[in-house]
Design a protein around this motif. Structure first.
Motif, PDB file in Angstrom:
ATOM      1  N   GLY A  97      14.045  -8.226  -2.274  1.00  9.44           N
ATOM      2  CA  GLY A  97      14.454  -7.276  -3.103  1.00  9.44           C
ATOM      3  C   GLY A  97      13.301  -6.206  -3.611  1.00  9.44           C
ATOM      4  O   GLY A  97      13.225  -6.003  -4.684  1.00  9.44           O
ATOM      5  N   LEU A  98      12.356  -6.037  -2.786  1.00 10.27           N
ATOM      6  CA  LEU A  98      11.156  -5.179  -3.128  1.00 10.27           C
ATOM      7  C   LEU A  98      11.658  -3.879  -3.543  1.00 10.27           C
ATOM      8  O   LEU A  98      12.190  -3.253  -2.648  1.00 10.27           O
ATOM      9  CB  LEU A  98      10.295  -5.129  -1.871  1.00 10.27           C
ATOM     10  N   LYS A  99      11.138  -3.308  -4.556  1.00 12.59           N
ATOM     11  CA  LYS A  99      11.081  -1.952  -5.011  1.00 12.59           C
ATOM     12  C   LYS A  99       9.661  -1.506  -5.672  1.00 12.59           C
ATOM     13  O   LYS A  99       9.014  -2.171  -6.067  1.00 12.59           O
ATOM     14  CB  LYS A  99      12.002  -1.970  -6.292  1.00 12.59           C
ATOM     15  N   VAL A 100       9.714  -0.374  -5.146  1.00 13.57           N
ATOM     16  CA  VAL A 100       8.263   0.200  -5.600  1.00 13.57           C
ATOM     17  C   VAL A 100       8.548   1.801  -6.478  1.00 13.57           C
ATOM     18  O   VAL A 100       9.225   2.467  -6.045  1.00 13.57           O
ATOM     19  CB  VAL A 100       7.283   0.551  -4.329  1.00 13.57           C
ATOM     20  N   VAL A 101       7.545   1.636  -7.467  1.00 14.39           N
ATOM     21  CA  VAL A 101       7.860   3.005  -8.427  1.00 14.39           C
ATOM     22  C   VAL A 101       6.563   3.612  -8.682  1.00 14.39           C
ATOM     23  O   VAL A 101       5.716   2.941  -8.736  1.00 14.39           O
ATOM     24  CB  VAL A 101       8.408   2.557  -9.688  1.00 14.39           C
ATOM     25  N   THR A 158       3.738  13.719   3.198  1.00 12.71           N
ATOM     26  CA  THR A 158       4.723  12.329   3.766  1.00 12.71           C
ATOM     27  C   THR A 158       3.958  10.966   3.151  1.00 12.71           C
ATOM     28  O   THR A 158       2.871  11.038   3.128  1.00 12.71           O
ATOM     29  CB  THR A 158       4.587  12.235   5.223  1.00 12.71           C
ATOM     30  N   VAL A 159       4.732  10.458   2.209  1.00 12.81           N
ATOM     31  CA  VAL A 159       4.449   9.438   1.556  1.00 12.81           C
ATOM     32  C   VAL A 159       5.015   8.464   2.235  1.00 12.81           C
ATOM     33  O   VAL A 159       6.120   8.129   2.346  1.00 12.81           O
ATOM     34  CB  VAL A 159       4.867   9.544   0.178  1.00 12.81           C
ATOM     35  N   SER A 160       4.156   6.954   2.482  1.00 12.13           N
ATOM     36  CA  SER A 160       4.965   6.068   2.927  1.00 12.13           C
ATOM     37  C   SER A 160       4.447   4.680   2.398  1.00 12.13           C
ATOM     38  O   SER A 160       3.293   4.628   1.562  1.00 12.13           O
ATOM     39  CB  SER A 160       4.480   5.829   4.413  1.00 12.13           C
ATOM     40  N   VAL A 161       5.243   3.656   2.264  1.00 10.63           N
ATOM     41  CA  VAL A 161       5.002   2.521   1.686  1.00 10.63           C
ATOM     42  C   VAL A 161       4.873   1.405   2.925  1.00 10.63           C
ATOM     43  O   VAL A 161       5.538   1.353   3.660  1.00 10.63           O
ATOM     44  CB  VAL A 161       6.152   1.804   0.822  1.00 10.63           C
ATOM     45  N   ASP A 162       3.529   0.649   2.885  1.00 11.85           N
ATOM     46  CA  ASP A 162       3.355  -0.372   3.753  1.00 11.85           C
ATOM     47  C   ASP A 162       3.408  -1.788   3.047  1.00 11.85           C
ATOM     48  O   ASP A 162       2.912  -1.818   1.938  1.00 11.85           O
ATOM     49  CB  ASP A 162       1.963  -0.330   4.310  1.00 11.85           C
ATOM     50  N   VAL A 163       3.885  -2.684   3.488  1.00 18.47           N
ATOM     51  CA  VAL A 163       3.828  -3.972   3.050  1.00 18.47           C
ATOM     52  C   VAL A 163       2.776  -4.733   3.880  1.00 18.47           C
ATOM     53  O   VAL A 163       3.016  -5.047   5.269  1.00 18.47           O
ATOM     54  CB  VAL A 163       5.245  -4.818   3.175  1.00 18.47           C
ATOM     55  N   ASP A 164       1.750  -4.978   3.567  1.00 14.21           N
ATOM     56  CA  ASP A 164       0.510  -5.636   4.207  1.00 14.21           C
ATOM     57  C   ASP A 164       0.591  -7.124   4.252  1.00 14.21           C
ATOM     58  O   ASP A 164       0.069  -7.778   5.211  1.00 14.21           O
ATOM     59  CB  ASP A 164      -0.736  -5.306   3.503  1.00 14.21           C
ATOM     60  N   GLN A 165       1.299  -7.796   3.228  1.00 15.88           N
ATOM     61  CA  GLN A 165       1.547  -9.165   3.150  1.00 15.88           C
ATOM     62  C   GLN A 165       2.634  -9.634   2.430  1.00 15.88           C
ATOM     63  O   GLN A 165       2.941  -8.743   1.456  1.00 15.88           O
ATOM     64  CB  GLN A 165       0.080  -9.747   2.697  1.00 15.88           C
ATOM     65  N   VAL A 166       3.118 -10.770   2.712  1.00 18.05           N
ATOM     66  CA  VAL A 166       4.229 -11.461   1.978  1.00 18.05           C
ATOM     67  C   VAL A 166       3.943 -12.972   1.630  1.00 18.05           C
ATOM     68  O   VAL A 166       2.819 -13.164   2.236  1.00 18.05           O
ATOM     69  CB  VAL A 166       5.658 -11.293   2.946  1.00 18.05           C
ATOM     70  N   ASP A 206       0.891  -1.132  -0.103  1.00 14.39           N
ATOM     71  CA  ASP A 206       0.038  -0.047   0.038  1.00 14.39           C
ATOM     72  C   ASP A 206       0.952   1.292  -0.069  1.00 14.39           C
ATOM     73  O   ASP A 206       1.944   1.318   0.732  1.00 14.39           O
ATOM     74  CB  ASP A 206      -0.803  -0.139   1.198  1.00 14.39           C
ATOM     75  N   VAL A 207       0.430   2.124  -0.843  1.00 10.37           N
ATOM     76  CA  VAL A 207       1.344   3.516  -0.737  1.00 10.37           C
ATOM     77  C   VAL A 207       0.380   4.647  -0.067  1.00 10.37           C
ATOM     78  O   VAL A 207      -0.853   4.558  -0.546  1.00 10.37           O
ATOM     79  CB  VAL A 207       1.706   3.871  -2.186  1.00 10.37           C
ATOM     80  N   THR A 263      -3.789   8.105   4.411  1.00 10.05           N
ATOM     81  CA  THR A 263      -4.677   7.719   3.722  1.00 10.05           C
ATOM     82  C   THR A 263      -4.048   7.121   2.497  1.00 10.05           C
ATOM     83  O   THR A 263      -3.083   7.628   1.788  1.00 10.05           O
ATOM     84  CB  THR A 263      -5.596   8.849   3.033  1.00 10.05           C
ATOM     85  N   SER A 264      -4.672   6.011   2.018  1.00 10.47           N
ATOM     86  CA  SER A 264      -3.982   5.060   1.036  1.00 10.47           C
ATOM     87  C   SER A 264      -4.363   5.834  -0.453  1.00 10.47           C
ATOM     88  O   SER A 264      -5.401   6.505  -0.477  1.00 10.47           O
ATOM     89  CB  SER A 264      -4.609   3.859   0.825  1.00 10.47           C
ATOM     90  N   ILE A 265      -3.428   5.768  -1.248  1.00 13.24           N
ATOM     91  CA  ILE A 265      -3.820   6.221  -2.605  1.00 13.24           C
ATOM     92  C   ILE A 265      -4.770   5.404  -3.495  1.00 13.24           C
ATOM     93  O   ILE A 265      -5.185   5.663  -4.752  1.00 13.24           O
ATOM     94  CB  ILE A 265      -2.532   6.612  -3.450  1.00 13.24           C
ATOM     95  N   PHE A 266      -4.875   4.035  -2.978  1.00 14.54           N
ATOM     96  CA  PHE A 266      -5.473   3.170  -3.796  1.00 14.54           C
ATOM     97  C   PHE A 266      -6.867   2.939  -3.067  1.00 14.54           C
ATOM     98  O   PHE A 266      -6.998   3.147  -2.209  1.00 14.54           O
ATOM     99  CB  PHE A 266      -5.068   1.745  -3.498  1.00 14.54           C
ATOM    100  N   ASP A 267      -7.820   2.624  -3.957  1.00  9.38           N
ATOM    101  CA  ASP A 267      -9.234   2.052  -3.661  1.00  9.38           C
ATOM    102  C   ASP A 267      -8.912   0.762  -2.556  1.00  9.38           C
ATOM    103  O   ASP A 267      -7.986   0.249  -2.803  1.00  9.38           O
ATOM    104  CB  ASP A 267      -9.899   1.392  -4.753  1.00  9.38           C
TER     105      ASP A 267
END
Length: 166
Positions: free
Chosen positions: A156-160, A140-148, A97-98, A103-107
């Motif tokens: 080696g996760l990268k988000v663009v 402030t922008v953050s990246v959450d990893v909700d599940q692996v 999630d970004v 607040t998430s930018i995604f639905d």
């Protein structure tokens, strides 16, 4: 819309004293058509912001909030979000999630997914749906990893974030 090549981009970025100029746009039916400076600025304003969430190409992905956080230095319109891993998750998908602030930018039900056994979100069976494309300057922008992955987390996760200056 057609894209411009590097030589044209350099020429266009050097022109500042006119409102209209002639620019040859590759693939355009009229290579000598008039293009406004505003159109050139829009073509030149494409940005890509890369957020490397892993510490290394071999670091396992871990589920956690705010794995990566930064302050957006300018207003930005998101057109696409991509994620990739070097090592594919096994047993479950990776869900990312970004967020802008809290607040998430995604639905809500369509976050970014790297499918079980895959290395890219671009092949996801359930594509992410961006519901908030506007990120404010200094947000402030953050990246959450909700599940692996359950048996292999993925590594080696990268988000663009892909988009342009607003």
């Amino acid at each position: 819309m057609a894209t411009i090549d590097n030589a044209t981009a350099r020429l266009a970025s050097a022109v500042v004293n006119t409102d209209i100029m002639y620019v040859g746009v590759p693939g355009d039916a009229d290579p000598d058509r008039k293009i406004t400076i505003a159109e050139v600025k829009k073509l030149l304003s494409k940005q890509m912001i890369i957020m490397d969430v892993s510490r290394s190409e071999s670091a396992n992905v871990s589920a956690a909030a705010s794995v990566y956080t930064f302050e957006m230095p300018f207003a930005f319109t998101v057109t696409e979000v991509l994620a990739s891993v070097v090592t594919a998750p096994v047993g479950a998908d990776i869900e990312v999630d970004v967020r802008e602030g809290a607040t998430s930018i995604f639905d809500g039900s369509n976050v970014l997914v790297i499918d079980d056994g895959e290395t890219s979100s671009s092949t996801s069976a359930a594509p992410a749906v961006i519901s908030d494309t506007a990120i404010a300057a200094n947000a402030t922008v953050s990246v959450d990893v909700d599940q692996v992955g359950s048996s292999t987390a993925g590594a080696g996760l990268k988000v663009v974030l892909v988009g342009y200056l607003s």
